[in-house]
Design an enzyme around this catalytic site. Sequence first.
Site, PDB file in Angstrom:
ATOM      1  N   GLY A  86       0.838  -1.196   0.000  1.00  0.00           N
ATOM      2  CA  GLY A  86       0.000   0.000   0.000  1.00  0.00           C
ATOM      3  C   GLY A  86       0.872   1.244   0.000  1.00  0.00           C
ATOM      4  O   GLY A  86       1.988   1.236   0.523  1.00  0.00           O
ATOM      5  N   GLN A 109       2.719   9.897   1.310  1.00  0.00           N
ATOM      6  CA  GLN A 109       4.072   9.342   1.416  1.00  0.00           C
ATOM      7  C   GLN A 109       4.974   9.764   0.269  1.00  0.00           C
ATOM      8  O   GLN A 109       6.194   9.658   0.363  1.00  0.00           O
ATOM      9  CB  GLN A 109       4.012   7.811   1.461  1.00  0.00           C
ATOM     10  N   CYS A 135       5.839  -0.211   7.250  1.00  0.00           N
ATOM     11  CA  CYS A 135       5.460   0.964   6.463  1.00  0.00           C
ATOM     12  C   CYS A 135       6.662   1.382   5.635  1.00  0.00           C
ATOM     13  O   CYS A 135       7.784   1.430   6.151  1.00  0.00           O
ATOM     14  CB  CYS A 135       5.039   2.084   7.411  1.00  0.00           C
ATOM     15  N   LEU A 136       6.436   1.711   4.364  1.00  0.00           N
ATOM     16  CA  LEU A 136       7.543   2.124   3.507  1.00  0.00           C
ATOM     17  C   LEU A 136       8.173   3.432   3.995  1.00  0.00           C
ATOM     18  O   LEU A 136       9.320   3.720   3.655  1.00  0.00           O
ATOM     19  CB  LEU A 136       7.061   2.273   2.056  1.00  0.00           C
ATOM     20  N   HIS A 156      -4.490   1.529   7.549  1.00  0.00           N
ATOM     21  CA  HIS A 156      -3.130   2.070   7.659  1.00  0.00           C
ATOM     22  C   HIS A 156      -2.916   3.222   6.664  1.00  0.00           C
ATOM     23  O   HIS A 156      -2.422   4.290   7.033  1.00  0.00           O
ATOM     24  CB  HIS A 156      -2.134   0.924   7.413  1.00  0.00           C
ATOM     25  N   GLU A 157      -3.329   3.001   5.409  1.00  0.00           N
ATOM     26  CA  GLU A 157      -3.115   4.043   4.384  1.00  0.00           C
ATOM     27  C   GLU A 157      -3.989   5.257   4.656  1.00  0.00           C
ATOM     28  O   GLU A 157      -3.569   6.400   4.423  1.00  0.00           O
ATOM     29  CB  GLU A 157      -3.378   3.506   2.976  1.00  0.00           C
ATOM     30  N   HIS A 212      -2.380   7.619   6.955  1.00  0.00           N
ATOM     31  CA  HIS A 212      -1.389   8.500   6.312  1.00  0.00           C
ATOM     32  C   HIS A 212      -2.052   9.789   5.816  1.00  0.00           C
ATOM     33  O   HIS A 212      -1.460  10.866   5.899  1.00  0.00           O
ATOM     34  CB  HIS A 212      -0.746   7.809   5.101  1.00  0.00           C
TER      35      HIS A 212
HETATM   36 NI    NI Z   1       2.561   3.272   5.725  1.00  0.00          NI
END
Ligand code: NI
Length: 169
Positions: free
Chosen positions: A49, A54, A94-95, A136-137, A140
């Site tokens: 995701g 991000q 998480c990236l 989660h996304e 963000h």
């Molecule tokens: Ni993330």
Amino acid sequence: MSLLPILEFPDPRLRTVAKPVDVSKVTGDEFQALFDQMFATMYDAPGIGLAASQVDVHQRFMVIDVSEDQSNPLVFVNPEILERDGEQVYQEGCLSVPGIFADVTRANTIKVKAVNRQGEEFELDADGVLAVCIQHEMDHLDGKLFVDYLSPLKREMVRKKLAKAAKNK
Ligand code: NI
């Protein structure tokens, strides 16, 4: 296709609350190219995701694909959770917080409403990892990170670990 740089914790830009997307623009070249670049960046990472926040685009959309073979790319524009039920604990990563994994408790099942990349509204019932990923996304887009759910002590450990890793790059 060029990949997009991913912002990393504790970059303050990750704390920006994203603005709603003008849905009439979703099918335009600019958004379509962004979706493609975000999928390419996410698959390359690799991740399941990626929220626009991000990649320093502060508008409310995200891309997700929880399949094993990149066969289920989903775009969520202006997502809203209509219903949530139950609880599940999942070890998240998480990236934007590379190399860190931690258990987070979230709703077990959700019903979400969003606009897809064709500009059409849809509703989706999700459970398991897809439900986790959507929640989660969406965090963000509100400037929130999964490490915010950890204790202050643990979060400080994460910050130090990432600062050290950044220095050694
Ligand atoms: Ni993330």
